[in-house]
Scaffold this motif. Sequence first.
Motif, PDB file in Angstrom:
ATOM      1  N   HIS A   1       1.669  24.066  39.017  1.00 53.35           N
ATOM      2  CA  HIS A   1       0.604  24.014  39.921  1.00 53.35           C
ATOM      3  C   HIS A   1       0.911  23.549  41.435  1.00 53.35           C
ATOM      4  O   HIS A   1       0.632  22.641  41.909  1.00 53.35           O
ATOM      5  CB  HIS A   1      -0.623  22.977  39.227  1.00 53.35           C
TER       6      HIS A   1
ATOM      7  N   GLY B   1      -3.959  21.153  36.038  1.00 57.13           N
ATOM      8  CA  GLY B   1      -3.338  20.318  36.574  1.00 57.13           C
ATOM      9  C   GLY B   1      -4.259  19.108  37.021  1.00 57.13           C
ATOM     10  O   GLY B   1      -3.761  18.149  37.264  1.00 57.13           O
TER      11      GLY B   1
ATOM     12  N   GLU C   1       6.821  16.032  38.318  1.00 52.24           N
ATOM     13  CA  GLU C   1       6.171  16.993  37.631  1.00 52.24           C
ATOM     14  C   GLU C   1       6.871  17.441  36.332  1.00 52.24           C
ATOM     15  O   GLU C   1       8.402  17.207  36.138  1.00 52.24           O
ATOM     16  CB  GLU C   1       6.423  18.456  38.699  1.00 52.24           C
TER      17      GLU C   1
END
Length: 256
Positions: free
Chosen positions: A220, A204, A236
């Motif tokens: 993450h 991440g 994301e």
Amino acid sequence: MFRHAILRLPGANYADGLTRVDLGVPSFELTLAQHAAYADALRDAGLALTVLPADPRHPDGTFVEDTAIVLAEGAILTRPGASSRLGEAEAIEPALRAFFPTLATIEAPGTVDGGDICEAGRHVFIGISARTNEHGARQLARWLQTRGYGASTVDIRGLDSILHLKSGIACLAGERLLLIPELAAHPAFAGHERVVVDAAEAYGANAVQVNDTVLLARGHPKLAANLRALGYRLRELDMSEFAKLDGGLSCLSLRF
């Protein structure tokens, strides 16, 4: 503020690209879907996109970040450190010249992969790695100086956990750095606010801030919660098929 990005579609031979990890063979259909979602995220962040067709000569060609360093003040074509990727910079040149008619180049014996270059305001960190050598770093530093940027090198050749410097670092809002634990105490980063990424969520760390949005690889949760607590707006994205070839969010575009 970023306004444009250049991307290249993955090719049908994408799975033949270079990798140091064993995460399985990427699905071409899922790779295309994840690439399309990435492009949508850039558009939603306000960027106009140039999406180039797949280049069957170069299975790694979708990782366009390695082919050039692009700043508001100009652009320089790199010379990738893997021999199989040497033609990728030449292939991206026409698209870059549409925005930057004058392009500098890294010359042999220098090698530079864009994934080793992390801009932090007016300072640029240059990773010395298996792909970027000292010759290339010196050439790049000289070019950056002519554009008003300082530069320093970070030797990551002793870190088996990352291929490129930006596999373990991201700069957010100019001064705040996301760092994997192995890089967190490095003296090169002493002048910056540091957010250390949990070792279990190290992938991440290759996040990308695009205007008011931070793109983050999905999966993450600790890092996502930390960034939200710091006030960042996150997008994301699933990156599983790119992780299989050592790729991350920053690798898939040239942003300027």
